[in-house]
Scaffold this motif. Structure first.
Motif, PDB file in Angstrom:
ATOM      1  N   HIS A  68       0.857  -1.211   0.000  1.00  0.00           N
ATOM      2  CA  HIS A  68       0.000   0.000   0.000  1.00  0.00           C
ATOM      3  C   HIS A  68       0.878   1.242   0.000  1.00  0.00           C
ATOM      4  N   ASP A  99      -6.657   2.789  -1.649  1.00  0.00           N
ATOM      5  CA  ASP A  99      -7.666   3.714  -1.097  1.00  0.00           C
ATOM      6  C   ASP A  99      -8.731   4.094  -2.134  1.00  0.00           C
ATOM      7  N   TYR A 172     -13.499   7.493   2.330  1.00  0.00           N
ATOM      8  CA  TYR A 172     -13.345   8.751   1.607  1.00  0.00           C
ATOM      9  C   TYR A 172     -14.456   8.987   0.586  1.00  0.00           C
ATOM     10  N   HIS A 200      -9.292   0.367   2.165  1.00  0.00           N
ATOM     11  CA  HIS A 200      -9.282   1.250   3.331  1.00  0.00           C
ATOM     12  C   HIS A 200     -10.740   1.238   3.760  1.00  0.00           C
ATOM     13  N   HIS A 233      -3.631  -1.060   5.875  1.00  0.00           N
ATOM     14  CA  HIS A 233      -3.245  -0.355   7.114  1.00  0.00           C
ATOM     15  C   HIS A 233      -4.227  -0.605   8.263  1.00  0.00           C
ATOM     16  N   ASP A 388       1.807   2.761   3.367  1.00  0.00           N
ATOM     17  CA  ASP A 388       0.794   3.795   3.125  1.00  0.00           C
ATOM     18  C   ASP A 388       1.488   5.159   2.968  1.00  0.00           C
TER      19      ASP A 388
HETATM   20 ZN   LIG Z   1      -5.763   4.487   3.283  1.00  0.00          ZN
END
Ligand SMILES: [Zn+2]
Length: 498
Positions: A68, A99, A172, A200, A233, A388
């Motif tokens: 990542h 992500d 997000y 994520h 993560h 990340d």
């Molecule tokens: Zn992330």
């Protein structure tokens, strides 16, 4: 006795940690072209090298694989395509477009990298957030059947162009506007083409469905789309969920026992890296894009609701003192915590945050994890290493050496063979990268030789771009790229497909 054999490069006299979890052993490594052809005693096997690298006193391991990163931009620019931040950590392969992000046109990206050269190998995801954005913009609406078909087609094309799977960033906007069912429909497309699902998760804390709820959502996606899962993560973000690492691991184990393929990755820092907006704004506030956000901030009634929810989100993360501004255009606030900025401006932390967001935003290091959860996740056999890496956070320059320096050689949380395994072969297996991640004949010659006495991160929150030290030699696809601790200008990386 048979005749002497020649290899192109012979790495002599090092302590080989081969990536399988086996004990360290004294061995030489022979390389021909881009592959490893020999691991053993070169003298007794009468193997000679056209070129010899002396690895006396060094650990010789498979080059590390980072599942990542956010390196799509770096790899695409002439000045940064070498990926030095990673090479100097011993990383030879990065995955990007995590992500749910990155460009939708995977083909153009792959072509650019192949044409211009890249320092490390790279593999990419097709990002669900980008796909949704391409079809629905920043709208929070559900897709029409035709729009869903358009998204399916973009995922399919991304997979055909070389993506190893689909990533989501359900925390997000705009990825977050997708329901679980919508995500499953797209994951099915990636699954049919042999891809995996990287996420994520929608919540790593107590924002919406909670950490446990988000793990359950991920498992449901894996089960219903028949797709292997990789939680990016993994963490317990904020005091509300501290201590839930055990429950998360139990859920993952139960899912595995019922036939779902599930793994995760982790970086060894107590701060996550995100933006002021992403950490504090509720997602409804971002629906429709920047102009809609500005209008909501300008409307007194909506603003009051916004301030209330942002106050709760700040509490959840640990308060204004836990948010450190790392990267932003406004140099007067860089390196300061949100409470300090609020004091300087004679206002509240939330009002200061709104001002920062209106001025274009800023990256933050958000100190929200506890060491017990980090160590609990770290020792799980299905959790591997990832950085990340993002601007302003030291993890981009320090994740792998920090893992070894702090958790192997100082705190003894992980053994050396396990730390190597969870940074190479285990990751290659999860990602489906063939012939990578082990030091064995037939494998690609991605090799790192590091000095265990000096291998360490130097990047800090104050100075996040200091290169790591201790990597003495590094080979990417059989090409020496770091020599005696120095990058030599080679760009031998390749685009890796599933
Ligand atoms: Zn992330």
């Amino acid at each position: 006795m048979h005749a002497q054999q020649q290899v192109d490069i012979l790495i002599r006299g090092g302590t080989v940690v081969d990536g399988t979890g086996s004990q360290p052993r004294r061995a030489d490594v022979g390389i021909r072209g881009d592959r490893i052809t020999f691991v053993g005693n070169a003298a007794t096997s009468r193997i000679a090298g056209k070129q010899t690298i002396d690895a006396t006193g060094l650990v010789v391991a498979p080059g590390f694989i980072d599942s990542h990163t956010h390196t799509e931009g770096d790899l695409s620019k002439p000045a940064t395509k070498a990926n030095l931040a990673y090479l100097m950590q011993g990383v030879t392969t990065v995955v990007t477009n995590n992500d749910g992000g990155g460009p939708v046109d995977i083909g153009a990206l792959v072509d650019r990298w192949t044409r211009n050269g890249i320092g490390t190998n790279a593999a990419v995801y097709i990002g669900q957030g980008s796909v949704r954005g391409a079809v629905l913009g920043m709208s929070a609406a559900a897709p029409t059947p035709a729009q869903l078909d358009s998204m399916r087609a973009l995922v399919a094309r991304g997979m055909d162009q070389g993506a190893i799977g689909m990533s989501t960033g359900l925390y997000y906007a705009p990825g977050s506007y997708a329901t679980t069912d919508e995500v499953i429909e797209l994951a099915k497309v990636a699954a049919a083409k042999g891809g995996l699902y990287d996420t994520h998760m929608r919540d790593e804390s107590s924002y919406t469905i909670g950490l446990i709820g988000a793990v359950n959502e991920t498992i449901r996606i894996g089960r219903e789309a028949h797709i292997p899962l990789h939680i990016s993560h993994i963490k317990a973000l904020g005091t509300d969920v501290w201590g839930q690492s055990d429950s998360v691991i139990k859920l993952m184990n139960a899912a595995r026992a019922s036939g779902v393929t599930i793994a995760a990755c982790q970086y060894p820092y107590t701060a996550s890296g995100t933006s002021v907006g992403a950490s504090l704004l509720p997602r409804w506030a971002e629906a429709g894009g920047r102009d809609s956000l500005r209008a909501r901030i300008a409307d007194p009634e909506t603003r009051a609701r916004l301030v209330k929810e942002m106050t709760e989100n700040m509490r959840r993360r640990g308060g204004a003192n836990t948010l450190l501004i790392t990267a932003t255009r406004d140099s007067s606030i860089r390196g300061k915590r949100l409470d300090e900025i609020a004091r300087e401006r004679h206002t509240t932390p939330i009002e200061a945050a709104i001002q920062i967001i209106q001025a274009g935003g800023a990256s933050v290091a958000s100190f929200n994890m506890n060491e017990k959860d980090i160590e609990r996740f770290m020792v799980d056999p299905y959790i591997v290493t990832c950085s990340d890496g993002s601007e302003g956070h030291p993890r981009k320059y320090g994740t792998f050496p920090k893992l070894f320096h702090e958790y192997v050689f100082t705190k003894h949380i992980l053994t050396l063979p396990r730390a190597v395994q969870r940074s190479s072969s285990e990751t290659a297996k999860i990602l489906g990268l063939r012939d990578r991640g082990e030091l064995a004949p037939g494998y690609f010659a991605d090799v790192v030789a590091f000095d265990p006495k000096t291998f360490a991160d130097r990047a800090t929150y104050e100075r996040p771009t200091l290169l790591a030290v201790g990597v003495k030699d590094l080979l990417v696809n059989g090409v020496v790229t770091v020599e005696n601790g120095r990058y030599n200008g080679m760009t031998a990386g390749r685009v890796l497909r599933h």
